[in-house]
Design an enzyme around this catalytic site. Structure first.
Site, PDB file in Angstrom:
ATOM      1  N   HIS A 185       0.845  -1.195   0.000  1.00  0.00           N
ATOM      2  CA  HIS A 185       0.000   0.000   0.000  1.00  0.00           C
ATOM      3  C   HIS A 185       0.881   1.245   0.000  1.00  0.00           C
ATOM      4  O   HIS A 185       1.873   1.297   0.731  1.00  0.00           O
ATOM      5  CB  HIS A 185      -0.909   0.012   1.230  1.00  0.00           C
ATOM      6  CG  HIS A 185      -2.022  -0.974   1.163  1.00  0.00           C
ATOM      7  ND1 HIS A 185      -3.356  -0.620   1.241  1.00  0.00           N
ATOM      8  CD2 HIS A 185      -2.025  -2.320   1.017  1.00  0.00           C
ATOM      9  CE1 HIS A 185      -4.114  -1.694   1.158  1.00  0.00           C
ATOM     10  NE2 HIS A 185      -3.323  -2.741   1.021  1.00  0.00           N
ATOM     11  N   HIS A 193      -6.974 -10.914   5.552  1.00  0.00           N
ATOM     12  CA  HIS A 193      -5.885 -11.846   5.190  1.00  0.00           C
ATOM     13  C   HIS A 193      -5.011 -12.194   6.397  1.00  0.00           C
ATOM     14  O   HIS A 193      -3.914 -11.707   6.577  1.00  0.00           O
ATOM     15  CB  HIS A 193      -5.066 -11.386   3.983  1.00  0.00           C
ATOM     16  CG  HIS A 193      -4.622  -9.961   3.931  1.00  0.00           C
ATOM     17  ND1 HIS A 193      -3.928  -9.331   4.956  1.00  0.00           N
ATOM     18  CD2 HIS A 193      -4.750  -9.039   2.942  1.00  0.00           C
ATOM     19  CE1 HIS A 193      -3.639  -8.112   4.597  1.00  0.00           C
ATOM     20  NE2 HIS A 193      -4.141  -7.903   3.393  1.00  0.00           N
ATOM     21  N   ASN A 250      -0.965 -12.242   7.260  1.00  0.00           N
ATOM     22  CA  ASN A 250      -0.233 -11.335   6.380  1.00  0.00           C
ATOM     23  C   ASN A 250      -0.452  -9.885   6.770  1.00  0.00           C
ATOM     24  O   ASN A 250      -1.581  -9.444   6.958  1.00  0.00           O
ATOM     25  CB  ASN A 250      -0.637 -11.569   4.928  1.00  0.00           C
ATOM     26  CG  ASN A 250      -0.288 -12.969   4.458  1.00  0.00           C
ATOM     27  OD1 ASN A 250      -1.153 -13.787   4.208  1.00  0.00           O
ATOM     28  ND2 ASN A 250       0.998 -13.263   4.371  1.00  0.00           N
ATOM     29  N   ASP A 279      -3.161 -19.666  -1.333  1.00  0.00           N
ATOM     30  CA  ASP A 279      -2.570 -19.819  -2.668  1.00  0.00           C
ATOM     31  C   ASP A 279      -1.219 -20.518  -2.627  1.00  0.00           C
ATOM     32  O   ASP A 279      -0.548 -20.636  -3.658  1.00  0.00           O
ATOM     33  CB  ASP A 279      -2.427 -18.450  -3.351  1.00  0.00           C
ATOM     34  CG  ASP A 279      -1.497 -17.495  -2.600  1.00  0.00           C
ATOM     35  OD1 ASP A 279      -1.083 -17.814  -1.469  1.00  0.00           O
ATOM     36  OD2 ASP A 279      -1.196 -16.416  -3.157  1.00  0.00           O
ATOM     37  N   GLN A 311       1.366 -19.322  -1.333  1.00  0.00           N
ATOM     38  CA  GLN A 311       2.384 -18.278  -1.302  1.00  0.00           C
ATOM     39  C   GLN A 311       2.285 -17.409  -0.044  1.00  0.00           C
ATOM     40  O   GLN A 311       3.296 -17.039   0.542  1.00  0.00           O
ATOM     41  CB  GLN A 311       2.258 -17.367  -2.543  1.00  0.00           C
ATOM     42  CG  GLN A 311       2.387 -18.090  -3.864  1.00  0.00           C
ATOM     43  CD  GLN A 311       3.778 -18.632  -4.105  1.00  0.00           C
ATOM     44  OE1 GLN A 311       4.755 -18.134  -3.563  1.00  0.00           O
ATOM     45  NE2 GLN A 311       3.871 -19.662  -4.944  1.00  0.00           N
ATOM     46  N   ASP A 313      -7.770 -11.806  -2.664  1.00  0.00           N
ATOM     47  CA  ASP A 313      -6.884 -10.638  -2.764  1.00  0.00           C
ATOM     48  C   ASP A 313      -6.369 -10.530  -4.195  1.00  0.00           C
ATOM     49  O   ASP A 313      -5.220 -10.180  -4.445  1.00  0.00           O
ATOM     50  CB  ASP A 313      -5.726 -10.739  -1.767  1.00  0.00           C
ATOM     51  CG  ASP A 313      -5.033  -9.408  -1.513  1.00  0.00           C
ATOM     52  OD1 ASP A 313      -5.616  -8.347  -1.841  1.00  0.00           O
ATOM     53  OD2 ASP A 313      -3.898  -9.410  -0.988  1.00  0.00           O
ATOM     54  N   LEU A 322       5.314  -9.378  -1.439  1.00  0.00           N
ATOM     55  CA  LEU A 322       4.077  -9.914  -2.012  1.00  0.00           C
ATOM     56  C   LEU A 322       3.114  -8.775  -2.329  1.00  0.00           C
ATOM     57  O   LEU A 322       2.953  -7.843  -1.527  1.00  0.00           O
ATOM     58  CB  LEU A 322       3.411 -10.894  -1.051  1.00  0.00           C
ATOM     59  CG  LEU A 322       4.022 -12.295  -0.952  1.00  0.00           C
ATOM     60  CD1 LEU A 322       3.336 -13.079   0.160  1.00  0.00           C
ATOM     61  CD2 LEU A 322       3.910 -13.043  -2.267  1.00  0.00           C
ATOM     62  N   ALA A 323       2.483  -8.852  -3.481  1.00  0.00           N
ATOM     63  CA  ALA A 323       1.593  -7.783  -3.937  1.00  0.00           C
ATOM     64  C   ALA A 323       0.277  -8.386  -4.404  1.00  0.00           C
ATOM     65  O   ALA A 323       0.002  -8.495  -5.599  1.00  0.00           O
ATOM     66  CB  ALA A 323       2.250  -6.984  -5.061  1.00  0.00           C
ATOM     67  N   GLY A 324      -0.539  -8.810  -3.455  1.00  0.00           N
ATOM     68  CA  GLY A 324      -1.789  -9.450  -3.816  1.00  0.00           C
ATOM     69  C   GLY A 324      -1.527 -10.829  -4.403  1.00  0.00           C
ATOM     70  O   GLY A 324      -0.486 -11.448  -4.152  1.00  0.00           O
TER      71      GLY A 324
END
Length: 385
Positions: free
Chosen positions: A141, A214, A217, A246, A248, A272, A305-307
């Site tokens: 963000h 989430h 995270n 996922d 990840q 996400d 991590l980005a989504g």
């Protein structure tokens, strides 16, 4: 009688298996009129070999089909996102606008209001993930837009034309009094992107916060002497936890621990999802930088991590295959439990008379074969006969 017959929002389908949200039924026919389920009865003729379940409900969808909601908060973007996720069984979603300017938040609210007024299939509300977050736990963000809650944002949150309203906040940056004000404005307050200690988290729950965004995270971890947000999330019996399964975002052991610790019914699947879902895109622009895709992992240029590129059907399969969760429980995590968390389980999340005919037909491997929203086909591998 054929195995399926339909005409716009009225029709029927006979299936070998049907999961109604509570129990399995075998060799039955489900019928609907004007998008509402009218009954389930023993099948009189041929049946489809797949399993029929309620459509998936996703609380956290940033993008899909090559578009990102923040980048282009308009009706075309929502249509593309809904179509992309429909291929993976999603029949209801909260488009998610992450931390951004007031003007982008206003545009997002305006377009969701338009979508709901126009009854755009699949759009049931809006998730504001930020901007009232913690800089140390911001993830990707943009820090330049993280800020305290002001009258400008509150005016958006008080709108009554944007459907189900969910907001993710960091409780160290939003007071209990403000959380109470948000809930009185009809917002569902969830906690995340936070470095708060356990005591601060507990005060936020007491003020009306209902869930955690989430799990694990971007939140303060569980340690021996400071339970953090993770510790409170796992031990609080009344709140919900969204979880990104996922492979990840968290280790399978961490996921199994969460499922064992949290009361049944309080853990739900979210994606996400970012713009590459449903595409072969390998990178996309993101707040002046870019996000890179490697397999099913998305990271920004620093490796954070980005989504995700997760879809709900894949999340269900992972839950069953990697975590050894029974199929009926995995389906509830994608259907009934999100509906209960959002307060709409009187019409979503089950296949019962009087409920919406939001349905997904799955094969033996839980791959999506057909998807309906309000009884109308929104995705099919092949036409039903």
């Amino acid at each position: 009688m054929t195995a399926a017959k339909q005409n716009l929002t009225t029709g029927s389908i006979a299936v070998a298996r049907l999961f109604d949200g509570d129990t399995w039924h075998y060799n039955v026919e489900l019928s609907w009129q004007q998008g509402i389920i009218t009954g389930i009865r023993p099948a009189a003729g041929a049946v489809h070999a797949g399993a029929l379940a309620s459509g998936f409900i996703d609380l956290q969808v940033n993008g899909g089909g090559g578009v990102l909601f923040n980048t282009a908060p308009d009706l075309a973007t929502l249509q593309i996102m809904a179509k992309a996720h429909a291929c993976f069984g999603t029949t209801a979603m909260l488009p998610t606008v992450i931390t951004d300017s007031v003007s982008v938040m206003q545009q997002a609210a305006d377009v969701v209001a338009q979508a709901i007024a126009a009854k755009l299939p699949g759009i049931i509300g809006l998730h504001f993930e930020g901007p009232h977050l913690s800089v140390p736990k911001k993830g990707v963000h943009p820090a330049c837009h993280i800020r305290p809650l002001t009258d400008s944002e509150m005016a958006i949150y008080q709108r009554n034309d944007i459907g189900i309203k969910l907001i993710t906040v960091a409780p160290e940056n939003v007071t209990p009094a403000q959380i109470k004000q948000l809930t009185e404005a009809g917002m569902q307050v969830w906690l995340g992107h936070s470095d708060a200690d356990a005591a601060t988290v507990e005060l936020a729950l007491a003020a009306g916060a209902r869930g955690f965004t989430h799990l694990y995270n971007a939140m303060s971890p569980l340690t021996s002497r400071e339970p953090g947000m993770v510790g409170v999330a796992l031990t609080d019996a009344d709140s919900w936890c969204g979880i990104i399964l996922d492979g990840q975002h968290l280790h399978p052991i961490a996921a199994k621990l969460a499922l064992a610790a949290k009361p049944k019914g309080k853990m739900l699947l979210v994606t996400d999802a970012m713009s590459p879902v449903g595409t072969t895109d390998c990178e996309f622009a993101f707040f002046g930088g870019k996000v890179i895709r490697q397999g099913n992992k998305l990271t920004n240029e620093t490796g954070a991590l980005a989504g995700s590129v997760l879809d709900m059907a894949s999340a269900v399969r992972y839950t069953i295959q990697a975590l050894a969760v029974e199929p009926d429980e995995a389906l509830r995590m994608a259907t009934l439990y999100p509906a209960e968390a959002l307060g709409c389980a009187d019409r979503y999340g089950r296949l019962r008379q009087g409920y919406r005919a939001d349905m997904v037909l799955l094969d033996e491997q839980f791959q999506v074969q057909h998807n309906w929203i309000a009884g109308s086909t929104v995705y099919q591998v092949r036409p039903l006969e």
